[in-house]
Design an enzyme around this catalytic site. Structure first.
Site, PDB file in Angstrom:
ATOM      1  N   ASP A 142       0.844  -1.175   0.000  1.00  0.00           N
ATOM      2  CA  ASP A 142       0.000   0.000   0.000  1.00  0.00           C
ATOM      3  C   ASP A 142       0.891   1.240   0.000  1.00  0.00           C
ATOM      4  O   ASP A 142       2.014   1.212   0.502  1.00  0.00           O
ATOM      5  CB  ASP A 142      -0.887  -0.025   1.254  1.00  0.00           C
ATOM      6  CG  ASP A 142      -1.845   1.135   1.309  1.00  0.00           C
ATOM      7  OD1 ASP A 142      -2.427   1.451   0.261  1.00  0.00           O
ATOM      8  OD2 ASP A 142      -2.013   1.713   2.387  1.00  0.00           O
TER       9      ASP A 142
ATOM     10  N   ASP B 278      -2.599  -0.612   5.721  1.00  0.00           N
ATOM     11  CA  ASP B 278      -2.969  -0.070   7.022  1.00  0.00           C
ATOM     12  C   ASP B 278      -4.450   0.239   7.134  1.00  0.00           C
ATOM     13  O   ASP B 278      -4.901   0.671   8.187  1.00  0.00           O
ATOM     14  CB  ASP B 278      -2.165   1.200   7.333  1.00  0.00           C
ATOM     15  CG  ASP B 278      -2.427   2.311   6.319  1.00  0.00           C
ATOM     16  OD1 ASP B 278      -3.171   2.062   5.346  1.00  0.00           O
ATOM     17  OD2 ASP B 278      -1.888   3.414   6.488  1.00  0.00           O
TER      18      ASP B 278
ATOM     19  N   ASP C  84      -7.454  -2.776   2.786  1.00  0.00           N
ATOM     20  CA  ASP C  84      -6.391  -3.759   2.588  1.00  0.00           C
ATOM     21  C   ASP C  84      -6.724  -5.133   3.154  1.00  0.00           C
ATOM     22  O   ASP C  84      -5.966  -6.078   2.941  1.00  0.00           O
ATOM     23  CB  ASP C  84      -5.097  -3.264   3.245  1.00  0.00           C
ATOM     24  CG  ASP C  84      -4.607  -1.957   2.662  1.00  0.00           C
ATOM     25  OD1 ASP C  84      -4.516  -1.883   1.424  1.00  0.00           O
ATOM     26  OD2 ASP C  84      -4.351  -1.015   3.423  1.00  0.00           O
TER      27      ASP C  84
END
Length: 844
Positions: free
Chosen positions: A324, A577, A581
């Site tokens: 990410d 985070d 995700d």
């Protein structure tokens, strides 16, 4: 992002502000269900225990410990029973974690909602919202379901936990629905469950509720996430099963043969029991548990909290990282990066004007970054008293504030989209074109750009309206989400080690490309695909194209990328985070969450949490995992090297009619040497800044040992067996001195144990040196000191006996030493995406 709208779900045209009647609410709840996004069934403790008991490794430990108790080896039986505790605890934790991950998602959901029903507003629990409801959402509230924004001004939403977008997202009312049975509507017209409205008041027509929402699909993915046994677990379980089967057959055959040879039932049972104690491979599961525990401790010291112990092994096999961007590679916050003042304008004047046009209350991240920069650079009290504000709207794309400036005068300060602010200013065509070029250049670098202007007002003639012309252009301000410190170095190390790294983000492709270049990801020309483009290519060919950055990625597309990479044989680590995700974290071989900024849902769905949110910690964790895998490989090789001759001679010599080579006390003696050596000598730590290598799954199914290593095991074990049989036969002599022959065999096995450990570890660690020295010294004393030797049924050896022992062990070591000396130093190639791990030292 475009989402289809099933028209039959809407009770009226989108431009009608009509609420539902009570009868419609009941009918729609019956048809579409309640708004239970996180519906789940709780698992009972008995069911969890029953599922944990299905692990064959657990039953092996039960059977092995029972056998030891029957044989009177209480300490061994207790050790195996204790080893069951972490296995049971690990299974129970995994079942609990799936449930806890969905509970963590709850923090992003609305608890209550204001709906328009029966001609008036009603406050209801969020679970009672139904498809077709008209919902009012105030600034700071979460959207209770997925719906179309039909009314509202100056709307901004925070969607970072759902889409990965780090900046506020503008929302616009949908004036008219496109034609068709399921027309596609763009993302700016949607309010999504799990996201929060930052500014304005929005009226939303609910289209999807409960599990049909995007957030609900994420929750279902977390709830059904399964974690298959790792190749290491499978390899150990298979090896244990094979060795256990061989041991059972040998024990039965040996007992029968000894009885048929006329040695009696007692000798037959003693022979079988001794062979069973020597052959039962209880060290392997115990070593696996011990090494994984050591890996958990080491990773914790490196700021990586392991939530699932087997992930220590999985992270060592990682060949691809799907990372990410927001909050992982970048800091996840806006920062004023550059000020470009106009001629004759100071940077402080430009910054002051931008700060004057920013709001203290309910400010968005851009306002926060401006006010923070102004507080550092400008003197206190520079702001002045605000007389009027004209907030940002989607149509105006600017914000204006009129403040008291100096000795009672008025100043109008404006900031906003550069093209809108430039229209308010009187500039020469050439100057305007030059500023537009600068705006394009900054946007191409991934910056968010605003323009600022000001105008002095006559306090006597100003009537309270917003000035529309006559502004003086002051310059541009550029903002960026800064790259985390140390991340470019970590990305470079991954590249040099051949680890494929893909950045997945919800940002615009230009922004993502600029960040990738700052990171050094993909070199000078990173390959960028949007989530839709990636999905189309996966659908057409099924293969993951060469890609460094996936922009505008939705959660389902990130999940599809992880699954496609796994199908191609990559061992995937996914970092993140946010709630968006969770599916990828669940699907990846190793899900890695950020501990400081990560949501609870992301942390609970992951198997490893980086406590310092440092991408470099991930690189060090991979190095530690690879070192652990190499350590465990060498440990298991040592166990096999010492057990092959031990078990073979314990079976073959009695079958050939010789007296028993080992008594139970001798087996206990050898195990007291083997166990500490296996557990302590092979605990080398990873070298800082160096990534070890492992075999890629693209090169074939994962195997614990390569064919060459199995051949080495067979050669060394065979040579040791031949040497033991020859030494035992020579030592018996004409007088059939069994105690002398047993002393020679035990001396050879003790020396072999220390030699195998020394070669495999290269005596790099202090525990390895101490273990080898102590085991040799203790054995020499036990054999050569006559009172001690008589206690264990041995006779001291002569010089020629020790010479035969040394020669026999040296010959057996040749196949083990030669590959290590001939193997060239392992230097990873930056072009390679995967590695082999044929060397016993892991390439170090």
């Amino acid at each position: 992002m475009r989402i289809p709208v099933p028209v039959h779900r809407l009770p009226c045209p989108v431009d009608e502000a009509r609420g539902l009647a009570a009868s419609e609410v009941l009918e729609r709840r019956a048809r579409y269900g309640r708004n239970d996004v996180l519906t789940r069934s709780r698992r009972s403790a008995l069911q969890t225990l029953r599922e944990s008991a299905a692990d064959p490794m657990l039953w092996f430990l039960v059977c092995a410990s029972t056998l030891y108790f029957v044989l009177g080896e209480l300490s061994e039986g207790v050790v195996l029973l204790v080893a069951m505790a972490p296995l049971l605890g690990m299974d129970a934790f995994l079942h609990h974690r799936t449930q806890a991950s969905t509970e963590g998602l709850q923090s992003r959901l609305a608890a209550r909602a204001t709906v328009l029903r029966e001609g008036g507003e009603q406050d209801v629990p969020a679970e009672d919202v139904v498809v077709g409801d008209l919902v009012r959402v105030e600034a700071g509230w979460h959207f209770p379901a997925d719906g179309l924004v039909v009314r509202g001004e100056a709307l901004q939403a925070e969607e970072s936990s759902l889409t990965g977008e780090s900046l506020p997202v503008r929302k616009r009312p949908l004036g008219r629905l496109p034609t068709g049975q399921e027309p596609l509507v763009e993302g700016p017209h949607w309010g999504m469950a799990g996201t929060r409205l930052l500014t304005g008041t929005a009226w939303v027509r609910v289209v999807f509720t409960g599990p049909d929402t995007l957030y609900g699909s994420i929750a279902r993915s977390a709830a059904r996430g399964e974690h298959a046994r790792t190749p290491l677990q499978q390899a150990v379980a298979h090896l244990v099963a094979v060795l256990l089967g061989v041991a059972g057959v040998l024990c039965t055959v040996l007992a029968f043969v000894r009885w048929r040879q006329g040695f009696g039932w007692m000798d037959a049972l003693l022979s079988a029991a001794t062979l069973g104690v020597a052959a039962i491979p209880e060290e392997f599961p115990v070593a696996l548990t011990f090494f994984l525990g050591a890996g958990v401790y080491r990773l914790a010291r490196r700021q990586a909290l392991v939530r699932r112990a087997v992930s220590v092994e999985n992270i060592g096999r990682v060949t691809c990282i799907c990372s990410d961007k927001t909050g992982t590679l970048t800091e996840g916050r806006l920062r004023l990066a550059r000020l470009l003042p106009a001629p004759d304008v100071t940077p402080d004047a430009l910054l002051r004007t931008a700060a004057l046009a920013s709001r203290e209350e309910g400010r968005d991240p851009l306002d926060a970054a401006l006010l923070e920069a102004a507080a550092r650079a400008l003197p206190a009290g520079a702001r002045g008293r605000t007389e009027a504000t004209f907030p940002f709207t989607e149509e105006r794309q600017r914000e204006t504030a009129v403040v008291v400036d100096g000795a009672g005068g008025l100043l109008a300060a404006v900031k906003g989209a550069p093209e809108r602010v430039l229209r308010l200013c009187a500039l020469e065509p050439g100057a305007r074109a030059e500023w537009e070029r600068r705006v394009s250049a900054l946007a191409g670098e991934g910056s968010k750009v605003i323009a600022c202007a000001s105008q002095v007002l006559d306090s006597g003639s100003w009537r309270g309206g917003e000035p529309e012309r006559g502004f003086r252009f002051l310059g541009l301000a550029a903002f960026e989400d800064p790259v985390r410190q140390g991340v470019p170095e970590a990305v470079r190390e991954c590249h040099e080690a051949g680890l494929r790294t893909v950045m997945v983000t919800g940002d615009h492709p230009d922004t993502a490309l600029a960040v990738a270049r700052r990171l050094g990801l993909g070199g000078a020309w990173p390959t960028v695909l949007t989530g839709d483009e990636l999905q189309a290519r996966l659908h057409d060919g099924g293969q993951v194209p060469r890609v460094d950055v996936v922009a505008r990625a939705m959660p389902a597309q990130k999940y599809a990328l992880v699954m496609a990479l796994k199908r191609q044989g990559e061992v995937v680590a996914a970092t993140g985070d946010g709630v968006n995700d969770v599916p990828a974290l669940q699907a990846a071989d190793v899900g890695i969450a950020m501990g400081e900024r990560g949501t609870r849902g992301a942390r609970e769905a992951s198997s490893i949490v980086l406590l310092d949110d440092d991408f470099g910690t991930l690189v060090r964790a991979i190095a530690e995992g690879r070192q652990l895998f190499g350590n465990l490989r060498r440990c298991f090789m040592y166990l096999l090297l010492i057990h092959i001759p031990l078990v073979t001679t314990a079976a073959l010599l009695p079958l050939a009619g010789y007296p028993l080579l080992y008594l139970p006390i001798h087996i206990v003696w050898l195990e007291l040497i083997i166990h500490p050596t296996a557990m302590l000598a092979f605990q080398a730590a990873a070298h800082p800044g160096r990534l070890g290598t492992v075999r890629s799954r693209r090169q074939g199914p994962a195997r614990f040992f390569s064919p060459a290593q199995w051949l080495t095991l067979a050669l060394v074990g065979g040579l040791m067996t031949v040497g033991l049989v020859w030494s035992y036969d020579r030592s018996l002599g004409a007088g059939r001195d069994v105690e002398h022959g047993r002393a020679v065999a035990l001396a050879a096995l003790t020396l072999a144990s220390a030699s195998f450990a020394a070669v495999l570890t290269r005596l790099r660690t202090r525990p390895a040196r101490w273990i080898c020295a102590v085991s040799l010294g203790a054995s020499v004393l036990l054999i050569q000191v006559r009172p001690l030797a008589s206690l264990v049924g041995l006779h001291p050896l002569h010089v020629d006996d020790w010479a035969r022992v040394v020669v026999g062990v040296a010959v057996a070591l040749v196949p083990l030493v030669l590959p290590l000396r001939q193997a060239p130093p392992a230097r990873p190639s930056p072009r390679r995406r995967a590695y082999g791990c044929g060397r016993l030292d892991g390439g170090r």
